[in-house]
Write a protein that holds these residues in place. Structure first.
Motif, PDB file in Angstrom:
ATOM      1  N   ASN A 147       0.850  -1.189   0.000  1.00 56.79           N
ATOM      2  CA  ASN A 147       0.000   0.000   0.000  1.00 56.79           C
ATOM      3  C   ASN A 147       0.891   1.246   0.000  1.00 56.79           C
ATOM      4  OD1 ASN A 147      -1.700   2.159   0.608  1.00 56.79           O
ATOM      5  ND2 ASN A 147      -2.997   0.950   1.966  1.00 56.79           N
ATOM      6  N   PRO A 148       1.224   1.791  -1.193  1.00 55.29           N
ATOM      7  CA  PRO A 148       2.149   2.933  -1.250  1.00 55.29           C
ATOM      8  C   PRO A 148       1.670   4.147  -0.454  1.00 55.29           C
ATOM      9  CG  PRO A 148       1.849   1.981  -3.431  1.00 55.29           C
ATOM     10  CD  PRO A 148       0.832   1.329  -2.535  1.00 55.29           C
ATOM     11  N   ALA A 149       0.369   4.427  -0.485  1.00 55.18           N
ATOM     12  CA  ALA A 149      -0.139   5.585   0.241  1.00 55.18           C
ATOM     13  C   ALA A 149       0.063   5.425   1.744  1.00 55.18           C
ATOM     14  CB  ALA A 149      -1.615   5.805  -0.081  1.00 55.18           C
ATOM     15  N   LEU A 150      -0.158   4.224   2.255  1.00 55.36           N
ATOM     16  CA  LEU A 150       0.068   3.970   3.676  1.00 55.36           C
ATOM     17  C   LEU A 150       1.555   4.085   4.008  1.00 55.36           C
ATOM     18  CD1 LEU A 150      -0.865   3.096   6.487  1.00 55.36           C
ATOM     19  CD2 LEU A 150      -0.644   0.714   5.734  1.00 55.36           C
ATOM     20  N   CYS A 151       2.426   3.565   3.152  1.00 55.59           N
ATOM     21  CA  CYS A 151       3.867   3.678   3.386  1.00 55.59           C
ATOM     22  C   CYS A 151       4.280   5.141   3.480  1.00 55.59           C
ATOM     23  CB  CYS A 151       4.642   2.977   2.271  1.00 55.59           C
ATOM     24  SG  CYS A 151       4.523   1.176   2.299  1.00 55.59           S
ATOM     25  N   LEU A 152       3.739   5.981   2.608  1.00 58.94           N
ATOM     26  CA  LEU A 152       4.050   7.407   2.663  1.00 58.94           C
ATOM     27  C   LEU A 152       3.547   8.031   3.959  1.00 58.94           C
ATOM     28  CD1 LEU A 152       5.150   9.965   1.330  1.00 58.94           C
ATOM     29  CD2 LEU A 152       2.942  10.207   0.157  1.00 58.94           C
ATOM     30  N   ALA A 153       2.342   7.669   4.371  1.00 55.58           N
ATOM     31  CA  ALA A 153       1.778   8.220   5.610  1.00 55.58           C
ATOM     32  C   ALA A 153       2.603   7.802   6.820  1.00 55.58           C
ATOM     33  CB  ALA A 153       0.329   7.771   5.764  1.00 55.58           C
ATOM     34  N   LEU A 154       3.035   6.547   6.871  1.00 54.52           N
ATOM     35  CA  LEU A 154       3.848   6.066   7.991  1.00 54.52           C
ATOM     36  C   LEU A 154       5.208   6.758   8.005  1.00 54.52           C
ATOM     37  CD1 LEU A 154       3.037   2.244   7.971  1.00 54.52           C
ATOM     38  CD2 LEU A 154       2.151   3.991   9.518  1.00 54.52           C
ATOM     39  N   PHE A 155       5.774   6.958   6.832  1.00 58.77           N
ATOM     40  CA  PHE A 155       7.039   7.687   6.731  1.00 58.77           C
ATOM     41  C   PHE A 155       6.882   9.095   7.307  1.00 58.77           C
ATOM     42  CE2 PHE A 155       9.244  10.856   4.044  1.00 58.77           C
ATOM     43  CZ  PHE A 155      10.559  10.577   4.389  1.00 58.77           C
ATOM     44  N   LYS A 156       5.832   9.797   6.913  1.00 58.79           N
ATOM     45  CA  LYS A 156       5.611  11.159   7.392  1.00 58.79           C
ATOM     46  C   LYS A 156       5.365  11.204   8.890  1.00 58.79           C
ATOM     47  CE  LYS A 156       3.746  13.174   3.123  1.00 58.79           C
ATOM     48  NZ  LYS A 156       2.574  13.802   2.479  1.00 58.79           N
ATOM     49  N   ALA A 157       4.831  10.129   9.464  1.00 60.68           N
ATOM     50  CA  ALA A 157       4.551  10.096  10.897  1.00 60.68           C
ATOM     51  C   ALA A 157       5.815  10.197  11.735  1.00 60.68           C
ATOM     52  CB  ALA A 157       3.791   8.816  11.258  1.00 60.68           C
TER      53      ALA A 157
END
Length: 299
Positions: free
Chosen positions: A272-282
Motif C-alpha cells: 500500500n504505497p499511500a500507507l507507506c508514505l503516511a507512515l514515513f511522514k509520521a
C-alpha cells in the motif's frame, strides 16, 4: 500528476509566480517532511547539550534554516544524479528535472545559491561545527550513487541525515563525545527503518530498472527488520540519556516515541504505497517526541 506521487502542485505552491514553482518543487518545499527529518537529530543534540534556553533556541532556529536549505540542496544533487531513472518511476517522473521543467544547468545554478545560504548559516557556528559541516557534504554527494551499487542506500542516508546529531552536539557543547556518537547511532537506526518504509513506494519500479534498496532486500521480511532498527534506536537513545546524565523522567517520556514506532511496525502494509508514505511522514512526530523526552530529562 498521474498515478502515485507525493509531489504537491496545489496549495501555496500554486500561488507562487510561475517561474518560481519548478524550483520550489525541485527543493521539495512542497513536502517539508524531508527538512523536518534532517532537522530532528540536530534538535535532539541541541536539547541534550545546549548550555541554556537562549543558546538552545538560537541554535534550533539556525539549524531549522540550515535543514530547509541543505535538504533542498541535497534534493537538487539527487535529482541531477537520478534524472534518467526518475523518468522511469511512477512516483518521480513529474520531478522538475526529469520532466524537463528545469534544465540541468539551471539546477546547478540553483544548487550554488542554496549552498551559499547554507554556508552562511554554517559560518555562524564554531570551528569544530564548520569542519563537521564541510565533512557532511561527502555522504550527501554519494547517497544517490549508493542505490546503484548496494542494497543498503538507506544506510548512507542514515549517515547523512543523522549527521545533524553530530553537528548539533558540536555546535551546542563545542565538543564531541560519546553522547554525540550514541545520538548519531540512534538517528542512523531510525532513518534506516523509516526510509525502508518510504522505499516500498517504489519497490516494483526499482526492481524493473535495477535500483537497489532495503525495501527490495527485505521485502516481505521488512517487519522484523523494522523491529530491529527501531528497537536499536530506542536502546541507543536510552544509553545516550544515561551517559548524558538525564534524569529518570527521560525514560518514561521515551515510551511515547516507542509506542509511535511500534504502531508503524504493526500497521505496515508494504503493498500500500499511500500507507507507506503516511507512515514515513509520521516520523516527524516521533522525532519531536524524542526531543520532548530529552527536554523533560534535562529540565
Amino acid at each position: 500528476m498521474q498515478g502515485h506521487t507525493d509531489i504537491q502542485t496545489q496549495g501555496w505552491v500554486a500561488r507562487l509566480p510561475a517561474g518560481w514553482r519548478p524550483y520550489a518543487l525541485l527543493m521539495r518545499a512542497d513536502r517539508p517532511i524531508g527538512a523536518w527529518l534532517l532537522y530532528l537529530p540536530g534538535l535532539w543534540a541541541i536539547a541534550m547539550a545546549a548550555p541554556g534556553w537562549g543558546r538552545g533556541l538560537w541554535l534550533a532556529g539556525l539549524f531549522a534554516l540550515g535543514a530547509l536549505v541543505m535538504r533542498g540542496a541535497g534534493c537538487v544533487v539527487n535529482d541531477l544524479w537520478d534524472r534518467d531513472l526518475d523518468r522511469m518511476v511512477e512516483r518521480t517522473r513529474g520531478r522538475p528535472i526529469a520532466s524537463g521543467a528545469i534544465k540541468p544547468r539551471q539546477a546547478l545554478w540553483f544548487l550554488i545559491g542554496l549552498s551559499v545560504i547554507g554556508l552562511l548559516v554554517l559560518l555562524q557556528l564554531n570551528g569544530l561545527s564548520i569542519a563537521l559541516g564541510a565533512l557532511s557534504l561527502l555522504p550527501v554527494v554519494l547517497y544517490p550513487l549508493a542505490k546503484r551499487v548496494t542494497d543498503y542506500p538507506q544506510a548512507v542516508l542514515g549517515i547523512t541525515f543523522g549527521w545533524g546529531a553530530t553537528l548539533g552536539y558540536a555546535a551546542a557543547a563545542e565538543s564531541w563525545n560519546f553522547v554525540a556518537a550514541l545520538l548519531h547511532a540512534a538517528a542512523f537506526c531510525w532513518i534506516l527503518g523509516y526510509d525502508t518504509i518510504y522505499a516500498h513506494q517504489d519497490r516494483k519500479d526499482d526492481a524493473a530498472i535495477g535500483v537497489r534498496s532495503t525495501a527490495r532486500r527485505f521485502a516481505t521480511t521488512t517487519r522484523p527488520f523494522l523491529i530491529a532498527c527501531y528497537g536499536a534506536t530506542l536502546l541507543l537513545l536510552a544509553a545516550a540519556g544515561w551517559v548524558g546524565g538525564l534524569s529518570w523522567l527521560y525514560y518514561p517520556a521515551l515510551l511515547l516515541p516507542a509506542a509511535m514506532l511500534g504502531r508503524q511496525v504493526m500497521v505496515l502494509d508494504i503493498h500500500n504505497p499511500a500507507l507507506c508514505l503516511a507512515l514515513f511522514k509520521a516520523n516527524r512526530d516521533v522525532g519531536l517526541a524524542v526531543a520532548l523526552a530529552i527536554v523533560i530529562g534535562r529540565w
